[in-house]
Design an enzyme around this catalytic site. Structure first.
Site, short mmCIF file in Angstrom:
data_model
loop_
_atom_site.label_atom_id
_atom_site.label_comp_id
_atom_site.label_asym_id
_atom_site.label_seq_id
_atom_site.Cartn_x
_atom_site.Cartn_y
_atom_site.Cartn_z
N ARG A 4 7.20 -10.86 5.74
CA ARG A 4 6.88 -10.62 7.14
C ARG A 4 7.49 -11.73 7.98
O ARG A 4 7.43 -12.90 7.61
CB ARG A 4 5.36 -10.60 7.35
CG ARG A 4 4.72 -9.43 6.64
CD ARG A 4 3.23 -9.39 6.87
NE ARG A 4 2.60 -8.59 5.83
CZ ARG A 4 1.29 -8.60 5.59
NH1 ARG A 4 0.51 -9.39 6.29
NH2 ARG A 4 0.80 -7.85 4.63
N CYS A 58 0.80 -1.24 0.00
CA CYS A 58 0.00 0.00 0.00
C CYS A 58 0.83 1.29 0.00
O CYS A 58 0.50 2.21 -0.74
CB CYS A 58 -0.98 0.02 1.16
SG CYS A 58 -1.17 -1.49 2.06
N LYS A 77 -14.66 -3.16 7.19
CA LYS A 77 -14.25 -4.10 6.13
C LYS A 77 -15.28 -5.19 5.93
O LYS A 77 -16.19 -5.38 6.75
CB LYS A 77 -12.90 -4.72 6.45
CG LYS A 77 -12.93 -5.56 7.71
CD LYS A 77 -11.63 -6.33 7.90
CE LYS A 77 -11.66 -7.09 9.20
NZ LYS A 77 -10.59 -8.03 9.40
N ASP A 103 -2.80 -8.07 -4.92
CA ASP A 103 -3.17 -6.84 -4.23
C ASP A 103 -3.71 -5.80 -5.21
O ASP A 103 -3.36 -5.81 -6.39
CB ASP A 103 -1.91 -6.29 -3.56
CG ASP A 103 -2.23 -5.54 -2.28
OD1 ASP A 103 -3.43 -5.44 -1.96
OD2 ASP A 103 -1.29 -5.08 -1.63
N HIS A 140 -8.44 -1.30 0.16
CA HIS A 140 -7.49 -2.40 -0.08
C HIS A 140 -8.33 -3.62 -0.42
O HIS A 140 -9.35 -3.87 0.24
CB HIS A 140 -6.70 -2.77 1.17
CG HIS A 140 -6.06 -1.63 1.89
ND1 HIS A 140 -4.71 -1.44 1.88
CD2 HIS A 140 -6.57 -0.64 2.64
CE1 HIS A 140 -4.42 -0.38 2.62
NE2 HIS A 140 -5.53 0.13 3.09
N HIS A 153 -5.25 -1.46 -4.89
CA HIS A 153 -5.75 -0.34 -4.10
C HIS A 153 -6.58 0.56 -4.98
O HIS A 153 -6.16 0.91 -6.07
CB HIS A 153 -4.59 0.41 -3.46
CG HIS A 153 -3.86 -0.44 -2.49
ND1 HIS A 153 -2.70 -1.09 -2.80
CD2 HIS A 153 -4.17 -0.81 -1.21
CE1 HIS A 153 -2.31 -1.80 -1.76
NE2 HIS A 153 -3.18 -1.66 -0.78
N GLN A 185 0.93 -11.08 -2.77
CA GLN A 185 -0.50 -10.75 -2.66
C GLN A 185 -1.06 -10.43 -4.03
O GLN A 185 -0.38 -9.82 -4.86
CB GLN A 185 -0.68 -9.53 -1.76
CG GLN A 185 -0.23 -9.76 -0.33
CD GLN A 185 -0.44 -8.50 0.50
OE1 GLN A 185 0.03 -7.43 0.14
NE2 GLN A 185 -1.13 -8.64 1.61
ZN LIG Z 1 -3.14 -2.47 1.08
#
Ligand SMILES: [Zn+2]
Ligand SMILES: [Zn+2]
Length: 650
Positions: free
Chosen positions: A369, A340, A475, A389, A521, A391, A387
């Site tokens: 991580r 992000c 969320k 991912d 996200h 945004h 991910q």
């Molecule tokens: Zn994010």
């Protein structure tokens, strides 16, 4: 006696005598309910059914299907196991004995010189069944800290003493059933009689308090059920789960591996696994293009300052991978824990107007991580993962539409990959404590309403959980049930007011004023690693043809037909079908069995008959012989099967 008011989940309120118990309340409704209820939430806290209620409360009665009931049932079973152990192994000491996702365990230390092994488990099970049948009551008692210490000093259990030392006086309770007393907060069943089916599953070593400098205790795992049939079904499911374990199938199907040299928790994708993963990525990319996403690429590291700005340094900095220092300039970089912040900087790369929004940036971004080595597990808990991912940066008035679009994408993916059974949860603010959330009241209300409206408009059934939102926004989570009925969390859509603030993101509105965009996200798969693990276990490695990294294997019945087999193989390759040629010098029966284990969807077998007729014999995985076909018919058929996915998703 004074009266108290009891509020039920449907909003109705009834009056009862002060001191009434949840069990008595259940009885007042129906005997059937009283027989099925196992625990109760009283003002949101799970209580013993037999605990007197002394003030106005709201109450939820829990039956087996509620997690609160299972927790109470299994935790009570841990006490039952402890009682059995104490009678079989006098002098045994006890650590902790919690319920877990499926069942319970207890950490114990038998007397010096005694070892409990797997072969002892049936004996312990029998003792538990004996005691359960005696309908022993679980009695709750409040005790002072000094009395609690005295009790376990006398008993000589230093582990319980250590636990009591850490507790506040006035908040300590004991529970006793039969001859066994334990330090415990509860809650428990009223008595042992509902525990009808018992299975102790395994034994492992476990350090006291998870610290390797401490003594190693014996951890005994078990599970119990109120009905024998439920235990039988569970054990069948466990067997099936073992066969489907993605770590086992990942090896059998040559999808991924780990190397201690490369490092634990860092998956290495093998060629077949890479084909599977690439196909999933291509599929997602094609969906994203349709929904107006733009692909971006950002580096695997970022300056420490970036993550200080985003707040990730605070969250991951100290307890995660340490910064990388450049040798000359003294710069500090961190491995990227999230994509992000990078995407925020892409947003900031030029001035934005309200007409530019929404902007949707997608990236298959690899993040790192730290996870403790003991927590690592196959592809589901790793230290580096990618991910799926994206945004979305949008205006407040676009939030609902964007939400609906993301829901559409997630539903389409579930459909294409055959996850038919899912549940969703909306996580909202705690209405009683708004102080722990950032962002204005107005924004929160709008966002929460947008999510609820979006799910209603899509007609998906959702559970609303108050107080479960992140501090930066509400969320929506999707949980899928796999073929064995196990739940996996896949797909989160998260509204965020925090990062746009921290990065001072802006757009110029139609009013010519500066405004903050809202960030969403979203990652339908979560990560490629986790999703592939779920997919393997859901399908048992029998992927749909379009995803299968090996679609067809061509097998000559003997060496004499190698040339004919090779010509078939080349034909398939020309059509971009993922084919392999098995001309190993092995018996045909062996090869067929071998490819069945590898779960190859189609085998083509050719010998004299086929070569003379210019056709092929086809076997389908699990279905067996499909008979003779011309190669061109076969190619047409499987091309159709491969494109079925596309018809589902177009
Ligand atoms: Zn994010
Ligand atoms: Zn307990």
């Amino acid at each position: 006696m004074s009266k108290i008011k009891v509020k039920f989940p449907d909003g109705s309120v009834k009056e009862f005598e002060e001191g009434i118990t949840s069990l008595e309340i259940a009885k007042s409704i129906s005997m059937r309910l009283a027989n099925e209820v196992l625990a109760a939430s009283v003002n949101g806290e799970v209580w013993d059914l037999t605990r007197p209620i002394k003030s106005d409360v709201s109450i939820v009665l829990h039956k087996w299907d509620d997690p609160e009931a299972k927790h109470t049932f299994w935790h009570s079973s841990a006490h039952l196991m402890a009682e059995a152990l104490e009678s079989l192994y006098p002098g045994i000491k006890f650590g902790i004995g919690p319920s877990i996702e499926n069942g319970f365990y207890y950490d114990v230390e038998p007397k010096e010189g005694i070892v409990i092994t797997e072969s002892d488990l049936p004996k312990i099970e029998n003792k538990m069944a004996d005691l359960a049948g005696q309908k022993e009551h679980y009695e709750r008692k409040e005790v002072s800290k000094s009395d609690a210490l005295k009790y376990f000093e006398k008993k000589g259990d230093e582990y319980k003493l250590e636990l009591i030392e850490g507790l506040e006086d006035g908040k300590i309770t004991f529970y006793t059933q039969g001859n066994f007393t334990d330090l415990c907060r509860g809650p428990h069943l009223p008595d042992t009689s509902p525990i009808k089916a018992i299975k102790l599953l395994s034994i492992a070593g476990a350090y006291w308090r998870g610290d390797e400098h401490n003594k190693q205790l014996t951890r005994i795992y078990g599970i119990t059920f109120p009905k024998k049939k439920m235990l039988d079904d569970y054990l069948i499911m466990l067997e099936e789960a073992k066969k489907r374990d993605h770590r086992k199938l990942g090896k059998d199907l040559e999808l991924f591996t780990f190397s201690s040299k490369v490092g634990q928790g860092l998956p290495l994708w093998l060629p077949k696994g890479t084909i599977l993963r690439n196909r999933l990525e291509e599929f997602l990319k094609s969906v994203q293009v349709k929904y107006g996403y733009e692909q971006v690429i950002t580096p695997h590291i970022g300056q420490k300052e970036l993550y200080v700005t985003s707040g990730h340094y605070e969250k991951y900095g100290r307890d995660s991978f340490q910064p990388i220092h450049t040798p000359v300039e003294g710069e500090e970089f961190l491995l990227k824990p999230m994509n992000c912040p990078h995407h925020c900087e892409i947003y900031k790369s030029k001035p934005r107007s309200y007409k530019d929004l929404p902007l949707r940036y997608a990236e298959f971004g690899t993040v790192y991580r730290y996870e403790q080595s003991g927590e690592l597990h196959g592809l589901t808990r790793v230290r580096g993962f990618t991910q799926d991912d994206a945004h979305i940066f949008c205006r407040p008035d676009q939030l609902k539409d964007e939400f609906i679009k993301v829901i559409d994408i997630i539903l389409l993916i579930f459909e294409a990959l055959d996850f038919k059974d899912f549940t969703t949860q909306i996580s909202l603010r705690d209405p009683n404590d708004k102080s722990k959330y950032i962002g204005s009241d107005e924004n929160w209300e709008k966002a929460e309403k947008a999510i609820i409206d979006a799910t209603e408009e899509k007609g998906i059934y959702t559970i609303i959980e108050y107080g479960e939102a992140a501090f930066y926004g509400p969320k929506l989570d999707f949980m899928v049930k796999d073929a064995l009925g196990r739940k996996w969390q896949l797909g989160t859509i998260q509204v965020d007011y925090n990062l746009p603030d921290r990065f001072e993101l802006e757009y110029v509105g139609s009013d010519n004023q500066r405004h903050r965009p809202i960030m969403i996200h979203r990652a339908p798969f979560g990560s490629m690693e986790r999703f592939v693990a779920v997919l393997i276990e859901h399908t048992a490695g029998e992927f749909p043809l379009w995803l299968s990294p090996r679609q067809v294997v061509v097998i000559p019945v003997s060496e004499k037909f190698n040339d004919y087999a090779e010509s078939i193989f080349n034909n398939l390759k020309d059509k971009n079908i993922l084919a392999e040629l098995d001309n190993r010098n092995e018996k045909i029966g062996y090869k067929i069995r071998d490819w069945e284990i590898h779960k190859v969807p189609y085998m083509i077998i050719v010998g004299e008959k086929e070569e003379l007729a210019g056709n092929i014999s086809v076997r389908k995985h699990k279905k067996g012989d499909l008979g003779s076909l011309s190669l061109s018919d076969f190619i047409d058929n499987i091309m159709n099967e491969i494109s079925e996915k596309n018809s589902k998703t177009n």
